[in-house]
Write a protein that holds these residues in place. Structure first.
Motif, short mmCIF file in Angstrom:
data_model
loop_
_atom_site.label_atom_id
_atom_site.label_comp_id
_atom_site.label_asym_id
_atom_site.label_seq_id
_atom_site.Cartn_x
_atom_site.Cartn_y
_atom_site.Cartn_z
N HIS A 97 9.20 -74.84 -87.53
CA HIS A 97 8.04 -73.93 -87.51
C HIS A 97 7.25 -74.07 -86.20
O HIS A 97 6.81 -73.06 -85.64
CB HIS A 97 7.12 -74.22 -88.70
N LEU A 98 7.11 -75.31 -85.73
CA LEU A 98 6.39 -75.51 -84.47
C LEU A 98 7.11 -74.82 -83.32
O LEU A 98 6.49 -74.16 -82.49
CB LEU A 98 6.25 -77.00 -84.16
N GLU A 99 8.42 -74.98 -83.26
CA GLU A 99 9.18 -74.41 -82.16
C GLU A 99 9.20 -72.89 -82.21
O GLU A 99 9.26 -72.23 -81.17
CB GLU A 99 10.61 -74.96 -82.17
N LYS A 100 9.15 -72.34 -83.40
CA LYS A 100 9.14 -70.88 -83.54
C LYS A 100 7.74 -70.29 -83.36
O LYS A 100 7.59 -69.08 -83.21
CB LYS A 100 9.69 -70.47 -84.90
N GLY A 101 6.73 -71.16 -83.40
CA GLY A 101 5.36 -70.69 -83.22
C GLY A 101 4.76 -70.03 -84.43
O GLY A 101 3.76 -69.32 -84.33
N ARG A 153 16.50 -81.64 -84.32
CA ARG A 153 15.19 -81.49 -84.97
C ARG A 153 15.01 -82.57 -86.03
O ARG A 153 13.91 -83.12 -86.19
CB ARG A 153 15.08 -80.10 -85.61
N GLY A 212 5.57 -74.59 -78.75
CA GLY A 212 6.90 -74.59 -79.36
C GLY A 212 8.03 -74.47 -78.34
O GLY A 212 9.04 -75.17 -78.44
N SER A 213 7.84 -73.58 -77.36
CA SER A 213 8.92 -73.40 -76.37
C SER A 213 9.08 -74.64 -75.50
O SER A 213 10.20 -75.02 -75.15
CB SER A 213 8.64 -72.17 -75.50
N ARG A 251 10.76 -77.40 -77.63
CA ARG A 251 12.20 -77.14 -77.76
C ARG A 251 12.94 -77.51 -76.47
O ARG A 251 14.02 -78.11 -76.51
CB ARG A 251 12.44 -75.67 -78.11
#
Length: 256
Positions: A46-50, A30, A16-17, A20
């Motif tokens: 959701h992917l970027e926030k993990g 996004r 995710g990081s 981003r």
């Protein structure tokens, strides 16, 4: 090399990081990324926030394809993104489990390699077994049990490694690559917490560099007793143990 005041957790690289960062570098929203990858904007969030499980291979390929059309991905970024997706990742075995698979024959092989340096390590730098030549070259490493921690914590490391600062930076970059390759960032949290106690590690980690450890590299070593220098060619290969394939790495150091 000394410990400084610990200030906050270091974050392991995650899918995710990195996603981003790559999206921000290209100035794409996004929503736009999601549309072109065939997923929803909320899924990208959701992917970027993990807080969502690993993406499918199809999603990863769609994301890299679109990001690469905007600005070509470097080979390192593309490989790291795929690695961090953790498509085939499982739980990392414990040090005790890995040491248990080093057989008597494997120990004998280390002895037979003397006077060359020989050792078995895992992906987190844990020293699973080594010969006397390794012990002599890296004093205190066996007692510490982890080559990465020894690198930053032991007072002898800067004396033994002639190019200590360059080796340090290279090692931290390799560690980022290994975390991605493992597909299991959580397995490195404890090690990152320990290494984060050392200001020089935090400094280099913050640079964000990523490299992938080659199978062959050179080291300039200094004998801690005589002060004599020598160049060593290190060769590494992953062992395909039936229980933990690829988790044990054999390293052999021979004179250049």
């Amino acid at each position: 090399m000394g410990c400084g005041q610990y200030s906050g957790e270091l974050e392991a690289p995650t899918f995710g990081s990195l996603l981003r960062r790559l999206r921000d570098q290209r100035g794409v929203s996004r929503e736009r990324l999601a549309f072109n990858a065939g997923v929803s904007a909320s899924y990208i969030t959701h992917l970027e926030k993990g807080d969502r499980g690993n993406p499918t291979r199809e999603v990863v390929e769609a994301l890299t394809r679109y990001l690469g059309r905007l600005v070509p991905l470097t080979d390192v970024d593309q490989r790291q993104l795929i690695d961090l997706a953790g498509l085939d990742a499982g739980e990392l075995p414990t040090v005790e489990e890995l040491r248990a698979v080093v057989t008597a024959d494997m120990h004998r092989a280390l002895t037979l390699h003397r006077p060359n340096l020989a050792a078995y390590v895992d992906m987190r730098g844990n020293l699973l077994a080594c010969n006397d030549s390794w012990d002599e070259a890296f004093p205190g490493a066996s007692q510490d049990g982890n080559m990465l921690r020894w690198f930053f914590s032991h007072e002898m490391s800067a004396d033994v490694l002639v190019n200590w600062e360059a080796d340090l930076r290279r090692t931290v970059h390799w560690m980022r690559g290994l975390i991605g390759r493992s597909g299991n960032s959580d397995g490195f949290i404890d090690l990152l917490r320990e290494l984060g106690e050392f200001p020089i590690f935090r400094q280099v980690w913050a640079e964000g560099g990523v490299e992938f450890a080659p199978h062959v590299w050179t080291m300039q070593l200094r004998n801690p007793v005589t002060g004599l220098r020598r160049k060593v060619v290190a060769q590494a290969g992953r062992l395909q143990n039936a229980l933990y394939p690829g988790q044990v790495v054999a390293i052999l150091g021979i004179p250049a």
